[in-house]
Design a protein around this motif. Structure first.
Motif, mmCIF file in Angstrom:
data_model
loop_
_atom_site.group_PDB
_atom_site.id
_atom_site.type_symbol
_atom_site.label_atom_id
_atom_site.label_comp_id
_atom_site.label_asym_id
_atom_site.label_seq_id
_atom_site.Cartn_x
_atom_site.Cartn_y
_atom_site.Cartn_z
ATOM 1 N N LEU A 189 26.522 24.644 35.086
ATOM 2 C CA LEU A 189 25.321 24.181 35.226
ATOM 3 C C LEU A 189 24.392 25.418 34.981
ATOM 4 O O LEU A 189 24.584 26.544 35.351
ATOM 5 C CB LEU A 189 24.974 23.725 36.367
ATOM 6 C CG LEU A 189 25.854 22.364 36.767
ATOM 7 C CD1 LEU A 189 26.938 22.934 37.667
ATOM 8 C CD2 LEU A 189 25.007 21.212 37.594
ATOM 9 N N ASN A 190 23.208 25.146 34.310
ATOM 10 C CA ASN A 190 22.413 26.394 34.303
ATOM 11 C C ASN A 190 20.852 25.813 34.483
ATOM 12 O O ASN A 190 20.610 24.403 34.609
ATOM 13 C CB ASN A 190 22.235 26.786 32.716
ATOM 14 C CG ASN A 190 22.074 25.764 31.692
ATOM 15 O OD1 ASN A 190 20.671 25.445 31.493
ATOM 16 N ND2 ASN A 190 22.894 25.038 30.901
ATOM 17 N N GLY A 191 20.075 26.716 34.875
ATOM 18 C CA GLY A 191 18.874 26.420 35.310
ATOM 19 C C GLY A 191 17.796 27.516 34.978
ATOM 20 O O GLY A 191 17.806 28.589 35.627
ATOM 21 N N THR A 192 16.600 27.129 34.324
ATOM 22 C CA THR A 192 15.691 28.399 34.010
ATOM 23 C C THR A 192 14.959 28.613 35.549
ATOM 24 O O THR A 192 14.017 27.416 35.952
ATOM 25 C CB THR A 192 14.694 28.030 32.957
ATOM 26 O OG1 THR A 192 15.512 27.964 31.915
ATOM 27 C CG2 THR A 192 13.587 29.081 32.782
ATOM 28 N N LEU A 193 14.830 29.665 36.165
ATOM 29 C CA LEU A 193 13.820 29.948 37.259
ATOM 30 C C LEU A 193 12.647 30.497 36.748
ATOM 31 O O LEU A 193 11.753 29.965 37.388
ATOM 32 C CB LEU A 193 14.743 30.973 38.123
ATOM 33 C CG LEU A 193 14.028 31.161 39.580
ATOM 34 C CD1 LEU A 193 13.729 29.752 40.284
ATOM 35 C CD2 LEU A 193 14.622 31.862 40.220
ATOM 36 N N GLU B 192 25.520 17.115 42.651
ATOM 37 C CA GLU B 192 24.899 17.625 43.575
ATOM 38 C C GLU B 192 24.289 19.226 43.449
ATOM 39 O O GLU B 192 23.051 19.292 43.820
ATOM 40 C CB GLU B 192 25.546 17.815 44.887
ATOM 41 C CG GLU B 192 24.864 18.085 46.304
ATOM 42 C CD GLU B 192 25.878 17.905 47.621
ATOM 43 O OE1 GLU B 192 25.347 18.620 48.461
ATOM 44 O OE2 GLU B 192 26.842 17.288 47.280
ATOM 45 N N GLU B 193 25.006 19.829 42.675
ATOM 46 C CA GLU B 193 24.353 21.011 42.205
ATOM 47 C C GLU B 193 23.180 21.214 41.529
ATOM 48 O O GLU B 193 22.515 22.091 41.471
ATOM 49 C CB GLU B 193 25.810 22.026 41.571
ATOM 50 C CG GLU B 193 25.497 23.491 41.485
ATOM 51 C CD GLU B 193 25.389 24.380 42.604
ATOM 52 O OE1 GLU B 193 24.957 25.592 42.355
ATOM 53 O OE2 GLU B 193 25.325 24.039 43.832
ATOM 54 N N HIS B 194 23.353 19.974 40.465
ATOM 55 C CA HIS B 194 22.323 19.978 39.515
ATOM 56 C C HIS B 194 21.104 19.725 40.230
ATOM 57 O O HIS B 194 20.160 20.353 39.977
ATOM 58 C CB HIS B 194 22.785 18.878 38.640
ATOM 59 C CG HIS B 194 21.856 18.821 37.515
ATOM 60 N ND1 HIS B 194 21.679 17.707 36.768
ATOM 61 C CD2 HIS B 194 20.994 19.658 36.992
ATOM 62 C CE1 HIS B 194 20.837 17.848 35.473
ATOM 63 N NE2 HIS B 194 20.556 19.229 35.715
ATOM 64 N N VAL C 148 14.327 34.721 33.661
ATOM 65 C CA VAL C 148 15.317 34.602 34.652
ATOM 66 C C VAL C 148 16.280 33.360 34.672
ATOM 67 O O VAL C 148 15.187 32.201 34.901
ATOM 68 C CB VAL C 148 14.894 34.888 36.178
ATOM 69 C CG1 VAL C 148 15.827 34.940 37.322
ATOM 70 C CG2 VAL C 148 14.202 36.333 35.995
ATOM 71 N N GLU C 149 17.416 33.259 34.794
ATOM 72 C CA GLU C 149 18.096 32.219 34.245
ATOM 73 C C GLU C 149 19.326 31.950 35.681
ATOM 74 O O GLU C 149 20.090 32.989 35.731
ATOM 75 C CB GLU C 149 19.004 31.970 33.173
ATOM 76 C CG GLU C 149 19.731 31.212 32.796
ATOM 77 C CD GLU C 149 18.970 29.687 32.098
ATOM 78 O OE1 GLU C 149 19.272 28.742 31.928
ATOM 79 O OE2 GLU C 149 17.613 29.914 31.906
ATOM 80 N N MET C 150 19.386 30.748 36.183
ATOM 81 C CA MET C 150 20.224 30.469 37.104
ATOM 82 C C MET C 150 21.447 29.911 36.346
ATOM 83 O O MET C 150 21.643 29.185 35.799
ATOM 84 C CB MET C 150 19.922 29.463 38.225
ATOM 85 C CG MET C 150 18.809 30.023 39.033
ATOM 86 S SD MET C 150 18.041 28.849 40.187
ATOM 87 C CE MET C 150 17.290 27.462 39.169
ATOM 88 N N PHE C 151 22.648 30.240 36.898
ATOM 89 C CA PHE C 151 23.965 29.898 36.421
ATOM 90 C C PHE C 151 24.942 29.578 37.278
ATOM 91 O O PHE C 151 25.075 30.374 38.109
ATOM 92 C CB PHE C 151 24.551 30.547 35.228
ATOM 93 C CG PHE C 151 25.628 29.949 34.249
ATOM 94 C CD1 PHE C 151 25.083 29.514 33.219
ATOM 95 C CD2 PHE C 151 26.840 29.914 34.530
ATOM 96 C CE1 PHE C 151 25.914 28.524 32.315
ATOM 97 C CE2 PHE C 151 27.793 29.250 33.696
ATOM 98 C CZ PHE C 151 27.130 28.662 32.612
ATOM 99 N N SER C 152 25.635 28.442 37.417
ATOM 100 C CA SER C 152 26.508 27.995 38.418
ATOM 101 C C SER C 152 27.705 27.512 37.915
ATOM 102 O O SER C 152 27.837 26.814 36.784
ATOM 103 C CB SER C 152 25.934 26.862 39.159
ATOM 104 O OG SER C 152 26.860 26.422 40.188
ATOM 105 N N PHE C 153 28.831 28.071 38.492
ATOM 106 C CA PHE C 153 30.546 27.478 38.060
ATOM 107 C C PHE C 153 30.685 26.538 39.436
ATOM 108 O O PHE C 153 30.902 27.141 40.563
ATOM 109 C CB PHE C 153 31.422 28.425 38.069
ATOM 110 C CG PHE C 153 31.064 29.401 36.810
ATOM 111 C CD1 PHE C 153 31.450 29.154 35.510
ATOM 112 C CD2 PHE C 153 30.225 30.623 36.891
ATOM 113 C CE1 PHE C 153 31.266 30.028 34.425
ATOM 114 C CE2 PHE C 153 30.230 31.242 35.715
ATOM 115 C CZ PHE C 153 30.388 31.216 34.667
ATOM 116 N N CYS C 154 31.242 25.346 39.345
ATOM 117 C CA CYS C 154 31.598 24.619 40.480
ATOM 118 C C CYS C 154 32.882 23.677 39.900
ATOM 119 O O CYS C 154 32.921 23.536 39.021
ATOM 120 C CB CYS C 154 30.646 23.884 41.132
ATOM 121 S SG CYS C 154 29.761 22.743 39.897
#
Length: 431
Positions: A377-381, A293-295, A280-286
């Motif tokens: 940005l991406n982040g592994t949940l 801050e999103e990081h 499950v991967e989080m991904f953000s466009f900003c």
């Protein structure tokens, strides 16, 4: 890819980034030269087109006596324009190739060096104390009937596995918990494709130097992703996003595939380093100014998830040489593995600034309505196989049972312990 304006205005900054990564500084000079050559080719082509237009007008106005010479001049210019346009196309290709060879510019404060130079920022949780011989996750998983490596290898080869019985239920429980937490935090859940086109792989920075890590389906010219980050980024390629209300966030679930080239002899036992796993991967466009801050928000959500799983961990600031092509900064969360007596990476989160968006043409409109590259940005949940391995080891007990963290129990039928030979209980949704 990096901003060419930054390159032109501050090439020393880009060279300093290359040095911090341990990468080739000469690539910066090569990109500068390719950029200058391309701009010169554009100027020459535009100038010749201007002359050709004037010559065309002259043909209309020429007298019969002037006409042959004017026509000859127009013919010569047409040939020169054609040659200039071909030279421009070649310059475009050369510029793109040089551009793609430069990784993202690292942020200020990122530790220089390689894999061994990461800096520990904090350590959270108490390490478990076992007053019995510690077993590794494979021994525990086999006793529980949760992991079957032997049959995985029989069917698919080395570094493949079956999750069976409580192992399969743990996978579903972790996925449900991760997705439910992500939705509560405002993420849109996505089931992402595991096969993508080359453009998505190149755009996210997973080709080039990372080719050996990737599985390719040559007949269809598709790639198996190593993370749903690839599909989630590519989902909005060649689009202008509305980010007026804040970041656009997705939580993607997909199977992930990695060849693990160059890892011969590393973690060959168990399911820590495998060729296939679910994640499950989080991904953000900003907006770029919101990225730092999103990081930190992505990192905080990762920490909260590990705390729910009652796992001790540490947060490390990854050194420049270990960032990968697209990241300008990356934080890893390493959880404790008792059988190894050390912390191992469980999740990570990367700020890719506008690097991927420039490659994929993902933009937003600024305050003046002008399209600008977005930040990604991406982040592994939850990398599920490795998380299962950690859970089994940290929560093992002397009698062979495994403590189930409170947060996982609703997704495992309320059971508090996994035990060898246990009768499986189906999860019952709460009202």
């Amino acid at each position: 890819m990096i901003d060419l304006r930054l390159l032109r205005e501050n090439p020393d900054l880009v060279k300093a980034s290359q040095r911090a990564r341990g990468a080739d500084e000469s690539r910066v000079d090569a990109l500068l030269a390719a950029d200058a050559a391309r701009r010169e080719a554009v100027k020459r082509t535009d100038d010749l087109r201007g002359e050709q237009k004037s010559a065309s007008q002259a043909v209309k106005k020429a007298t019969p006596e002037e006409r042959p010479a004017v026509l000859e001049r127009a013919k010569t210019l047409a040939a020169q324009v054609k040659d200039a346009e071909e030279a421009l196309r070649a310059a475009d290709v050369a510029l793109r190739e040089a551009h793609l060879r430069i990784p993202n510019v690292v942020h200020d404060g990122v530790p220089p060096g390689g894999e061994d130079d990461a800096v520990t920022l904090r350590t959270v949780g108490e390490l478990p104390v076992h007053d019995f011989p510690v077993r590794d996750h494979l021994e525990i998983g086999e006793a529980l009937g949760a992991i079957d490596m032997e049959r995985g290898a029989k069917v698919s080869g080395a570094r493949f596995y079956f999750l069976t019985g409580p192992g399969a239920l743990l996978e579903f429980a972790l996925a449900q918990l991760a997705i439910s937490r992500a939705v509560a935090a405002g993420f849109t859940p996505v089931i992402a494709p595991a096969l993508v086109r080359p453009e998505a792989m190149e755009g996210t920075g997973f080709l080039g130097e990372h080719d050996e890590e990737v599985y390719r389906v040559e007949r269809d010219d598709l790639y198996l992703v190593g993370t749903s980050e690839v599909a989630l980024a590519g989902m909005h390629s060649n689009e202008v996003l509305d980010l007026a209300a804040g970041p656009r966030r997705y939580a993607g679930w997909s199977s992930c595939f990695r060849r693990e080239a160059g890892s011969y002899g590393k973690d060959t036992r168990g399911i820590i380093r495998v060729h296939w796993f679910d994640k499950v991967e989080m991904f953000s466009f900003c907006r770029p100014e919101e990225a730092a801050e999103e990081h930190l928000r992505l990192l905080a959500w990762e920490e909260e998830f590990l705390q729910l799983l009652e796992l001790p961990y540490r947060v490390v600031d990854i050194a420049a040489g270990d960032l990968g092509t697209s990241a300008a900064r990356k934080y890893d969360i390493e959880a404790w593995f008792p059988s190894q007596g050390t912390y191992r990476e469980l999740t990570s989160t990367s700020d890719c600034t506008t690097f991927q968006a420039r490659r994929l043409a993902i933009r937003y409109r600024d305050a003046d309505g002008r399209p600008q590259p977005a930040a990604t940005l991406n982040g592994t949940l939850c990398a599920i196989a490795r998380t299962i391995a950690c859970l089994l080891e940290v929560h093992q007990r002397a009698d062979g049972s495994v403590h189930v963290p409170v947060a996982l129990r609703p997704w495992l039928g309320g059971v508090e312990l996994l035990t060898p030979g246990m009768t499986l209980v189906a999860p019952v949704p709460t009202a």
